[in-house]
Enzyme design. Sequence first.
Site, PDB file in Angstrom:
ATOM      1  N   GLN A 264      43.169  40.184  53.797  1.00 11.31           N
ATOM      2  CA  GLN A 264      41.817  39.675  54.013  1.00 11.31           C
ATOM      3  C   GLN A 264      40.927  39.842  52.789  1.00 11.31           C
ATOM      4  O   GLN A 264      40.068  38.996  52.523  1.00 11.31           O
ATOM      5  CB  GLN A 264      41.192  40.376  55.218  1.00 11.31           C
ATOM      6  CG  GLN A 264      39.920  39.701  55.716  1.00 11.31           C
ATOM      7  CD  GLN A 264      39.397  40.328  56.988  1.00 11.31           C
ATOM      8  OE1 GLN A 264      39.355  41.558  57.102  1.00 11.31           O
ATOM      9  NE2 GLN A 264      39.012  39.511  57.957  1.00 11.31           N
TER      10      GLN A 264
ATOM     11  N   GLU B 207      18.531  19.676  30.560  1.00 13.81           N
ATOM     12  CA  GLU B 207      19.516  20.678  30.170  1.00 13.81           C
ATOM     13  C   GLU B 207      19.800  21.649  31.309  1.00 13.81           C
ATOM     14  O   GLU B 207      20.962  21.925  31.628  1.00 13.81           O
ATOM     15  CB  GLU B 207      19.039  21.435  28.934  1.00 13.81           C
ATOM     16  CG  GLU B 207      20.071  22.442  28.425  1.00 13.81           C
ATOM     17  CD  GLU B 207      19.648  23.082  27.123  1.00 13.81           C
ATOM     18  OE1 GLU B 207      19.634  22.373  26.102  1.00 13.81           O
ATOM     19  OE2 GLU B 207      19.319  24.290  27.141  1.00 13.81           O
TER      20      GLU B 207
ATOM     21  N   ARG C   5      52.289  35.065  45.009  1.00 13.24           N
ATOM     22  CA  ARG C   5      52.435  36.458  44.586  1.00 13.24           C
ATOM     23  C   ARG C   5      52.727  37.323  45.809  1.00 13.24           C
ATOM     24  O   ARG C   5      51.964  37.340  46.778  1.00 13.24           O
ATOM     25  CB  ARG C   5      51.141  36.922  43.900  1.00 13.24           C
ATOM     26  CG  ARG C   5      51.099  38.418  43.592  1.00 13.24           C
ATOM     27  CD  ARG C   5      51.963  38.785  42.394  1.00 13.24           C
ATOM     28  NE  ARG C   5      51.627  40.097  41.901  1.00 13.24           N
ATOM     29  CZ  ARG C   5      52.221  41.242  42.270  1.00 13.24           C
ATOM     30  NH1 ARG C   5      53.188  41.211  43.183  1.00 13.24           N
ATOM     31  NH2 ARG C   5      51.840  42.382  41.748  1.00 13.24           N
TER      32      ARG C   5
END
Length: 381
Positions: free
Chosen positions: A280, A243, A269
Amino acid sequence: MNFSWSKEQLELKKKAIEFSETHLNQDVSEKDRGNIFPLEEWKKCAEFGVLGWPFSKSYGGSGFDPLTTVLMLEGLGYGCKDNGLPFSLNSQLWSTQMAINAFGTEDQKNKYLKKLISGTIGAFGITEEGSGSDTYALEMTADKVEGGYILTGEKHYITLAPICEIAVVFATTNAKLGKWGITAFIVDNTMEGFTVSEVRDKVGMRTTPMGNLYFKNCFVPDENRLGREGSGLSLFSSAMESERGYIFASQIGRMEKQLELSIDYANNRQSFGQSIGKNQSISNRIANMRLRLETSKMHLYKVAYLDHSDLPLMKEAAMAKLYISEAFVESSLDFIRIFGAKGVVTEYEVERDLRDGLGGLIYSGTSDIQRNIIAKLDGLL
């Protein structure tokens, strides 16, 4: 270790992506808001074979090796917007099913493992109200009687508990032996005295039901004991290796999707007359997301390689669980920051990843417990 992929493996990943994109993204936001388990999508995953990928064909599985399996689970997470469904699948795969596969008799595998692979829902119950990180401080008891055992007690915070039909649970059969007196059992919802709670509300993974298992004088026949009496510690440790090592395979796919969406958004954008990716601060966030993704893959693939080679993997599984769970949270934060206001508005389906990632710091052993395991195996504790 060679982590290059064959043409056949890459084609299998592609099919997993196409399947999840086509079949697993219906009304995700609505289901998230309503704590609704995507049962129809679960059934489609079972039909597609997800629950059988790492298991023998004799039980209805596909017989894929660990590396192929985790690559396909990555593809599933990449294409599925809902982190809860892949998490539920991984939880059942690597704990409930693996425990029965590794420790079950042929009769148990034919009766229960086949059902689970075909889509029956199973839970794995060891946690109690007073035994979380202190795993073996169990209050639930299994008293030996003629023909079987009487189970009495409760399990808390169990994935898939409210809807499970089968559960692997742990109880004390000999309190004098401490953790060596713990035994595992397979119970199903036809057994009198076995009941479950309602779904417990939580911050994320809201399409994955979490709840409690209750046992009130529940008779479990001898043939439903999983492994030898007192072997619960070995069984649990084995299941947890699987798991912890693999449960975030699909989340790595989601991290890859986050990265692609962030790069696309940062390139398109515009702010202050240029794409925000030219800043940056944004490009560095994306670089960090890339680094976390690639490092997470290496942790996952190393566990799968060791597993496939029958080599010890306890430390590597703990490292994978620790790193990937924390990396997903950090990358989800960067995902939100890059998208700005859209990142925190629910309709854009960005903020959900962060909510879904928080639980990963706790379940399958907290980050602190993973650090303890690593330190202990390095000879420090």
